[in-house]
Design a protein around this motif. Structure first.
Motif, PDB file in Angstrom:
ATOM      1  N   LYS A 178       0.627  -1.145  -0.195  1.00 12.37           N
ATOM      2  CA  LYS A 178      -0.252   0.225  -0.182  1.00 12.37           C
ATOM      3  C   LYS A 178       0.520   1.128   0.194  1.00 12.37           C
ATOM      4  N   VAL A 179       1.871   0.677   0.849  1.00 11.23           N
ATOM      5  CA  VAL A 179       3.022   2.251   0.739  1.00 11.23           C
ATOM      6  C   VAL A 179       3.157   2.614  -0.182  1.00 11.23           C
ATOM      7  N   GLU A 180       4.348   1.769  -1.268  1.00  9.68           N
ATOM      8  CA  GLU A 180       4.517   1.078  -2.480  1.00  9.68           C
ATOM      9  C   GLU A 180       3.208   2.391  -3.330  1.00  9.68           C
ATOM     10  N   VAL A 181       2.240   1.568  -3.242  1.00 14.40           N
ATOM     11  CA  VAL A 181       0.894   2.090  -4.461  1.00 14.40           C
ATOM     12  C   VAL A 181       0.823   3.594  -4.459  1.00 14.40           C
ATOM     13  N   GLU A 182       0.668   4.049  -3.058  1.00 12.55           N
ATOM     14  CA  GLU A 182      -0.097   4.973  -2.815  1.00 12.55           C
ATOM     15  C   GLU A 182       1.076   6.442  -2.883  1.00 12.55           C
ATOM     16  N   SER A 183       2.299   5.701  -3.239  1.00 17.20           N
ATOM     17  CA  SER A 183       3.356   7.020  -3.047  1.00 17.20           C
ATOM     18  C   SER A 183       4.191   6.501  -4.092  1.00 17.20           C
ATOM     19  N   ARG A 184       4.167   5.694  -5.201  1.00 16.29           N
ATOM     20  CA  ARG A 184       3.917   5.300  -6.361  1.00 16.29           C
ATOM     21  C   ARG A 184       6.027   5.424  -6.037  1.00 16.29           C
ATOM     22  N   GLN A 185       6.615   5.204  -5.164  1.00 16.98           N
ATOM     23  CA  GLN A 185       7.829   4.614  -4.336  1.00 16.98           C
ATOM     24  C   GLN A 185       8.214   2.592  -4.522  1.00 16.98           C
ATOM     25  N   ASP A 186       9.841   2.536  -4.965  1.00 16.75           N
ATOM     26  CA  ASP A 186      10.035   1.419  -4.508  1.00 16.75           C
ATOM     27  C   ASP A 186      10.942   1.075  -3.305  1.00 16.75           C
ATOM     28  N   MET A 187       9.940   0.999  -2.197  1.00 18.16           N
ATOM     29  CA  MET A 187      10.892   0.464  -0.806  1.00 18.16           C
ATOM     30  C   MET A 187      12.273  -0.428  -0.857  1.00 18.16           C
ATOM     31  N   LYS A 188      12.328  -1.123  -1.767  1.00 22.34           N
ATOM     32  CA  LYS A 188      13.532  -2.472  -1.758  1.00 22.34           C
ATOM     33  C   LYS A 188      14.521  -1.364  -2.839  1.00 22.34           C
ATOM     34  N   MET A 208      -2.260   7.351   6.102  1.00 22.16           N
ATOM     35  CA  MET A 208      -2.811   5.605   6.366  1.00 22.16           C
ATOM     36  C   MET A 208      -3.055   6.379   8.264  1.00 22.16           C
ATOM     37  N   ALA A 209      -1.925   7.014   9.146  1.00 23.46           N
ATOM     38  CA  ALA A 209      -2.192   6.758   9.443  1.00 23.46           C
ATOM     39  C   ALA A 209      -3.613   7.349  10.308  1.00 23.46           C
ATOM     40  N   ARG A 210      -4.145   9.008   9.582  1.00 20.75           N
ATOM     41  CA  ARG A 210      -5.283   9.129   9.870  1.00 20.75           C
ATOM     42  C   ARG A 210      -6.101   8.811   9.865  1.00 20.75           C
ATOM     43  N   ARG A 211      -6.698   7.934   8.436  1.00 19.07           N
ATOM     44  CA  ARG A 211      -7.730   6.972   7.857  1.00 19.07           C
ATOM     45  C   ARG A 211      -7.510   5.985   9.097  1.00 19.07           C
ATOM     46  N   ARG A 221      13.322   1.566   6.454  1.00 20.31           N
ATOM     47  CA  ARG A 221      13.707   1.162   6.952  1.00 20.31           C
ATOM     48  C   ARG A 221      12.556  -0.490   7.557  1.00 20.31           C
ATOM     49  N   LEU A 222      12.252  -0.368   9.215  1.00 19.17           N
ATOM     50  CA  LEU A 222      10.633  -0.313   9.257  1.00 19.17           C
ATOM     51  C   LEU A 222       9.120  -0.810   8.025  1.00 19.17           C
ATOM     52  N   ILE A 223       9.571   0.388   7.078  1.00 16.61           N
ATOM     53  CA  ILE A 223       7.967  -0.140   6.295  1.00 16.61           C
ATOM     54  C   ILE A 223       8.666  -1.738   5.068  1.00 16.61           C
ATOM     55  N   GLN A 224      10.167  -1.632   5.016  1.00 16.12           N
ATOM     56  CA  GLN A 224      10.826  -2.510   4.347  1.00 16.12           C
ATOM     57  C   GLN A 224      10.208  -3.766   4.837  1.00 16.12           C
ATOM     58  N   LEU A 225      10.672  -3.570   6.522  1.00 18.22           N
ATOM     59  CA  LEU A 225       9.981  -4.669   7.321  1.00 18.22           C
ATOM     60  C   LEU A 225       8.498  -5.178   6.877  1.00 18.22           C
ATOM     61  N   GLN A 260       6.398  -2.869   9.244  1.00 18.11           N
ATOM     62  CA  GLN A 260       6.417  -2.982  10.259  1.00 18.11           C
ATOM     63  C   GLN A 260       5.181  -1.543  10.799  1.00 18.11           C
ATOM     64  N   ARG A 261       3.996  -2.256  10.035  1.00 22.93           N
ATOM     65  CA  ARG A 261       2.621  -1.180  10.082  1.00 22.93           C
ATOM     66  C   ARG A 261       2.481  -0.157  12.000  1.00 22.93           C
ATOM     67  N   GLN A 262       2.582  -1.132  12.368  1.00 17.63           N
ATOM     68  CA  GLN A 262       2.385  -0.255  13.406  1.00 17.63           C
ATOM     69  C   GLN A 262       3.468   0.684  14.434  1.00 17.63           C
ATOM     70  N   ARG A 263       4.682   0.511  14.035  1.00 15.56           N
ATOM     71  CA  ARG A 263       5.645   0.837  14.465  1.00 15.56           C
ATOM     72  C   ARG A 263       5.416   2.030  14.074  1.00 15.56           C
ATOM     73  N   VAL A 264       5.572   2.119  11.889  1.00 16.78           N
ATOM     74  CA  VAL A 264       5.455   3.131  11.030  1.00 16.78           C
ATOM     75  C   VAL A 264       4.328   4.176  11.679  1.00 16.78           C
ATOM     76  N   LEU A 265       3.015   4.035  11.506  1.00 12.27           N
ATOM     77  CA  LEU A 265       1.844   4.374  11.574  1.00 12.27           C
ATOM     78  C   LEU A 265       2.007   5.282  13.371  1.00 12.27           C
ATOM     79  N   SER A 266       2.230   4.599  14.065  1.00 12.62           N
ATOM     80  CA  SER A 266       2.163   5.334  15.740  1.00 12.62           C
ATOM     81  C   SER A 266       3.226   6.062  15.815  1.00 12.62           C
ATOM     82  N   SER A 267       4.080   6.545  14.951  1.00 12.19           N
ATOM     83  CA  SER A 267       5.910   7.069  15.072  1.00 12.19           C
ATOM     84  C   SER A 267       5.254   8.456  14.811  1.00 12.19           C
TER      85      SER A 267
END
Lengths: 192, 652, 314
Positions: free
Chosen positions: A16-26, A98-101, A53-57, A59-66
């Motif tokens: 979802k992050v990759e699609v919405e941002s159109r960026q390749d996390m890899k 995403m955090a807002r939603r 890095r957390l997105i690559q792993l 880690q939804r919770q850690r990212v969105l609550s940061s």
């Protein structure tokens, strides 16, 4: 802190992050350049590169609550200097969306300021600085912050009392309304 | 014709996704096939023996092997059939590994495709003709292009093996990048002490003819018989007369010439000898800086020269040599780091390159080996090294690792401490890449013994504040930003292919990759060969590498040259084009498309006809495809053979 | 040369509030340079930072409505003085080219766009189309003696692969334009370091910290004033200058001009159209430097970097 369970990475979150941002996390190889130049980093819990890095792993919770995803000023230093041309600022923007939603509390003042600002735009078609400040202060109870600035600004005629309303206010209000409905549809569609 | 077909399992490489036995069964019913069998590893000794035995016992007159790519083992199997008495061109290969098993998962489809490929090979083989190689005389002399450490090694090894060598170097002295280095890793031995004697050997070796300040104007010909035109650039000094005394360089009044050898860290005179150990130790005038040559009045050097060597009227001149082989050892350039605005893009004098820093460290450098800041001559105490500047950076088109920067940075951090004991070095790195012998230990020494502070992270920006440079970066291991007021910033600038590499590659008719590095014949098995016979590679022109690897390649290229030219005559590949003069209408299209200049125009009773110079033809087939009359045919790949393959495919 | 060319003009909300002098002076300068501006009729707020931080489709939809307003004028080249508005309008145009994005935006707006749009800053047009050389020819009162620190902010040039304007690490537009006016431009390596942006209201300590650094460096260079092209930067540096001073325990007194105000002075435009009285930090002392020879004053402590930069640019 509990160890990150590598096997439980949220692949859908990454997608979802990759699609919405159109960026390749890899593409990120964790050089740290984004973190090195970030002017807001002193307010962050995770640095920009750690967030990627957390997105690559997954880690939804850690990212969105940061805190960091709310404090980013979108100055684009990270995006400018990324050797892999990842638009890091856009990724952080998307994480904040995403955090807002998903109803994360986030940074209260930052969130309330944005809400107050957009409310002003929705109602008037344009931002009315004095009005949105009033709304912001009512909600945050930060009555005294920046109060010292007001007299000079008023005196200079830089803070008009009345909003500049546009004629087709309904068109702008409709944009917000449809946006809200669209979001509801999204949720109804079962997309997390 | 009696054809034998051998289908290889290649262990499980092929057999896992191709039904080998089914392919064998199908082959048995193909025309003129009298024998078909499977083999676990056809290229192994028992595998090859089985082919030889089958030829002898069953009287085979042609062989098809269905296995891997012919680039891998065609020469192997040609030797096999030759040992059993067949002509080596009565052999065909079907690639059912790279073209089938490795790229498809569907076993049924793979098997069908493998059968098709075998049938095509059989049909082609049926039209194969016996071809006999010719022998051509070869010139036992080698051209080495580039006088850096790789070229020097290649030249000395060739000379040692009894070969005459012509060395061409574009700078006024040989020595290359290595001659600019102060010390070398991981032994910290003096670079010029290691290289200097080898340079002298080049000068003194009777077999080596050195052309410094020269470049390759053109190369024609083919393996064993290259004709090379060398352009000797005007030095305005007769080098036969110049004794290298250096008097002219002391008296020259134009003292502000850019010092190439010192990477601009100092200034030099318009007439100069680049460095004390230069080979040849001769003076050269930089025309743009010379008062007389740029239109003014001077002539001091001519007056002062005791051997009347200065000649302001000298012009570029060209000489030609004939050689049998070529070694390209043209090295690399530093990438243009000024694309990095965040490091000042060259605006701050105390942000320098690693190579400039070598010149500051070197006793023969502009500061006599004392580290002094370019801006104010002060000795720096806080030195920051930034790695991966122009390496591993796709955004500037340099996604590759330069390979040597981690090591030289560790060395420079060590040397900094040696030179200035109360200094502190900070090394910003992404990863430490030190896979050589004794290399990782060396980077540990820099940290443990010499107390270099390694910081895992990037520098975001460098900017001046007072007489200091503010360095802002991140330590990703602690996840925090770091800041330092430094005295000197050294950028570990990565390498890139020489600016002129593509031009030279075109003259040599060799391939180069997207970055301009010359392509080796095979990444593993032909590391110093090229796809053009008789042209070899050594050193960083093939890909960035450190000194030991460059030297190893220099020796390897020399071994290849000595092997090639160990005979007086060379066998030529008979898979060449030929012209049917009756069909040729003299349209010249083949002449225009031939990339090797292998087709010439001849006058045959008043009519223009094309003629192939067999020794030059590389068998690429461009002319065959271009000829509107079908007059040019490539032996072993005739139109009829290609059509037979197509027909076999269409009828299956 | 753009003289006579007509653009749709998007003033942005701050133009009728906190940066009223920027809007006024931009119009005056464009008029003097022959850049014809037609206001977008009934334009709406671009949503600024809050919109794109809430949703990119929403942000693009707000911008798309404005661009649709440009289409009603028959125009598809829009200028704005404000980098934040520029960024939103520009990103909308860029994102609309991405597959799927357009449909989502069109689902929100009244009138989908029918044309390909270009959005540029007023500064870009003056710098690229008019050029500093031509500006210099029109100068009637040189700004000789005024020492300026040019501050570009984050948004105008970055990232270069998207904004396609000037150098993304060392922009020159303000530097060269101010030099064309006769002012002395000091080498300012922090010319794009973030001032704190929209964080002023949520937490003014952040802007104080970041803007204060810029002010400190500018003072250390011996500058008479800042020159900026962004309303938000101007507000953070000018209106919040006292806050930054408190944060760093020192006082600042550095006027923060919009580049259009200084251009107006140099082009001899009617002072009432420049809004100099709207600046919070009084500009009188800085303006008094104009005409004085720069050499009269002792050179400021500026260090190696400055000489180096001066050398390179010389």
């Amino acid at each position: 802190m509990e160890p990150i369970q590598l096997g439980n990475g949220d692949a859908e979150f990454i997608r979802k992050v990759e699609v919405e941002s159109r960026q390749d996390m890899k593409k990120c190889y964790q050089c740290g350049n984004c973190a090195a130049g970030c002017p807001m980093s002193f307010t962050y819990d995770y640095t920009a590169s750690q967030l990627i890095r957390l997105i690559q792993l997954g880690q939804r919770q850690r990212v969105l609550s940061s805190r960091a995803v709310w404090m980013c000023a979108t100055c684009e230093t990270c995006s400018t200097r990324c050797p892999n041309e990842i638009d890091v600022a856009r990724v952080l923007d998307v994480c904040r969306h995403m955090a807002r939603r998903e109803g994360y509390a986030g940074e209260r003042n930052v969130r309330l300021f944005a809400d107050a600002f957009l409310q002003s735009v929705r109602m008037n078609g344009r931002a009315h600085e004095l009005g949105l400040m009033a709304v912001f202060k009512l909600r945050t109870l930060k009555f005294f912050a920046d109060l010292s600035l007001a007299p000079a600004m008023l005196l200079k005629g830089k803070l008009p009392f009345l909003p500049h309303r546009i004629k087709a206010r309904n068109e702008v209000a409709d944009i917000f309304r449809r946006f809200k409905e669209g979001r509801a549809e999204d949720a109804a569609g079962g997309k997390p | 014709m009696k054809i034998g077909v051998f289908i290889c399992h290649c262990g499980s490489n092929i057999a896992a996704t191709v039904d080998v036995l089914k392919v064998v069964e199908s082959a048995k019913s193909m025309p003129e096939v009298v024998y078909a069998v499977n083999s676990m590893y056809t290229c192994s000794e028992p595998g090859q023996q089985a082919i030889e035995e089958a030829i002898k016992e069953r009287g085979l007159t042609g062989v098809v092997v269905a296995s891997c790519t012919p680039r891998m083992h065609e020469p192997t199997f040609r030797r096999t059939v030759e040992r059993a008495g067949l002509n080596r061109y009565m052999f065909e290969m079907a690639n059912i590994r790279e073209h089938v098993s490795w790229v498809g998962k569907d076993k049924a489809a793979n098997t069908a495709k493998a059968v098709d490929l075998v049938r095509m090979a059989v049909e082609k083989l049926r039209l194969d003709k016996v071809l006999i190689p010719k022998f051509i005389p070869a010139t036992r002399k080698v051209l080495v292009i580039g006088g850096g450490v790789a070229g020097i090694q290649a030249a000395l090894d060739c000379a040692e093996g009894g070969m005459d060598v012509v060395m061409v170097e574009s700078e006024p002295s040989i020595g290359g990048k290595m001659s600019k280095l102060d010390k070398t890793f991981p032994t910290v031995d003096c670079s010029s002490c290691v290289l200097g004697p080898r340079m002298v050997d080049v000068a003194q070796n009777e077999r080596i003819e050195l052309h410094a300040y020269s470049e390759i104007a053109s190369i024609s010909g083919y393996v064993g018989n290259f004709d090379v035109t060398i352009r000797k650039k005007a030095t305005y000094v007769d080098w036969d007369k110049c004794t290298g005394c250096g008097l002219c360089t002391e008296k020259c009044p134009s003292k502000k010439s850019y010092d190439r050898f010192n990477e601009g860290m100092g200034e030099t005179t318009a007439i100069n000898i680049p460095f004390p150990q230069a080979i040849p130790k001769k003076a050269t005038i930089t025309a743009a800086s010379c008062r007389l040559l740029s239109g003014g009045k001077c002539g001091v050097c001519a007056k002062i020269c005791t051997s009347q060597a200065v000649d302001y009227t000298q012009k570029d001149r060209e000489i030609t040599v004939k050689v049998g082989a070529v070694v390209a050892a043209t090295g690399y350039d530093l990438m243009d780091w000024t694309v990095y605005g965040e490091y000042g893009a060259g605006r701050y004098p105390d942000v320098i390159t690693s190579l400039q820093y070598e010149r500051l460290l070197s006793a023969s450098g502009p500061t006599g080996g004392h580290i002094r800041r370019p801006s104010d001559g002060r000795e720096p105490k806080e030195v920051v090294f930034i790695q991966c500047v122009g390496s591993r950076d796709p955004s500037v088109g340099r996604p590759y690792c330069s390979g040597f920067c981690c090591m030289y940075t560790a060395k420079q951090a060590i040397l900094t401490k040696d030179h200035i004991p109360d200094s502190r070095s900070y090394v910003f790195y992404m990863d430490i890449r030190s896979p050589g012998k004794g290399y990782d230990e060396f980077t540990r020494r820099a940290q443990e013994e010499y107390k270099a502070q390694y910081i895992r992270g990037r520098v975001s920006t460098v900017y001046p504040k007072g007489d200091k440079l503010v360095v802002k970066g991140v330590d990703t291991l602690v996840g925090e930003q770091v800041e330092l007021e430094a005295d000197l910033v050294v950028l570990a600038v990565g390498g890139e292919a020489s600016q002129n590499a593509p031009k030279l590659a075109e003259k040599l008719r060799i391939s180069y990759d997207g970055y301009g590095f010359f392509m080796e014949g095979h990444p593993k098995l032909k590391p110093v060969e090229t796809n053009t016979a008789g042209v070899y590679l050594a050193g960083s022109c093939q890909g960035l590498k450190d000194i030991p690897s460059s030297v190893a390649q220099g020796s390897a290229a020399a071994a290849k040259v000595l092997g090639l030219l160990s005979k007086d005559k060379l066998e030529s590949d008979p898979q060449t084009a030929g012209v049917d003069v009756k069909r040729c209408v003299g349209c010249r299209k083949c002449i225009n498309v031939c990339p090797f200049g292998a087709i010439r125009e001849v006058d045959m009773r008043g009519q223009i006809k094309a003629e192939v110079i067999e020794a030059v033809c590389q068998g690429c087939g461009l002319c065959t495809a271009t000829c509107p009359q079908g007059a040019v045919q490539l032996s072993h790949f005739t139109d009829n053979q290609v059509l037979a393959e197509v027909e076999a495919l269409c009828q299956s | 040369m753009t003289t006579g060319k007509t653009f749709a003009y998007y003033p942005g909300c701050s133009g009728s509030g906190t940066s009223v002098e920027y809007d006024k002076s931009s119009r005056a300068v464009c008029e003097a340079l022959g850049i014809r501006l037609v206001d977008l009729p009934d334009w709406n707020c671009c949503g600024s930072t809050p919109a794109h931080q809430v949703d990119h489709v929403l942000s693009a939809a707000l911008s798309a409505r404005n661009l649709a307003q440009a289409e009603t004028l028959g125009l598809c080249e829009t200028l704005t003085p404000c980098p934040s508005c520029l960024k939103n309008l520009h990103n909308a145009v860029e994102h609309l080219r991405e597959p799927g994005f357009g449909a989502r935006v069109n689902a929100l707006v009244e009138r989908p766009l029918t044309r390909e749009h270009s959005v540029k800053s007023v500064l870009q047009i003056i710098y690229e189309d008019v050029t500093p050389e031509k500006v210099a020819e029109k100068v009637t009162r040189t700004l000789n003696g005024l020492k300026l620190v040019p501050y570009y902010g984050c948004l105008m040039n970055r990232p270069g692969r998207s904004m396609h304007f000037d150098d993304e690490e060392n922009p020159q537009a303000l530097d060269k334009l101010m030099r064309a006016l006769g002012a002395e431009v000091l080498p300012f390596p922090l010319k794009q370091e973030c001032c704190g942006g929209a964080m002023g209201v949520p937490d003014n300590r952040i802007t104080s910290r970041l803007s204060g650094r810029l002010l400190e460096y500018a003072v250390s260079l011996g500058a008479d004033a800042f020159v900026v092209a962004c309303p938000l930067c101007q507000m953070n540096l000018d209106m919040r200058q006292a806050q930054a001073g408190d944060y760093y325990g020192r006082g600042f007194n550095l006027p923060v001009f919009y580049y259009t105000q200084l251009m107006g002075i140099a082009l001899g435009l009617d002072k009432t159209r420049l809004g100099l009285d709207k600046l919070i930090v009084k500009p009188a002392a800085a303006l008094a430097k104009i005409g004085r020879k720069a050499k009269e004053e002792a050179p400021a402590a500026s260090g190696a970097g400055r000489t180096a930069e001066a050398e390179v640019e010389a």
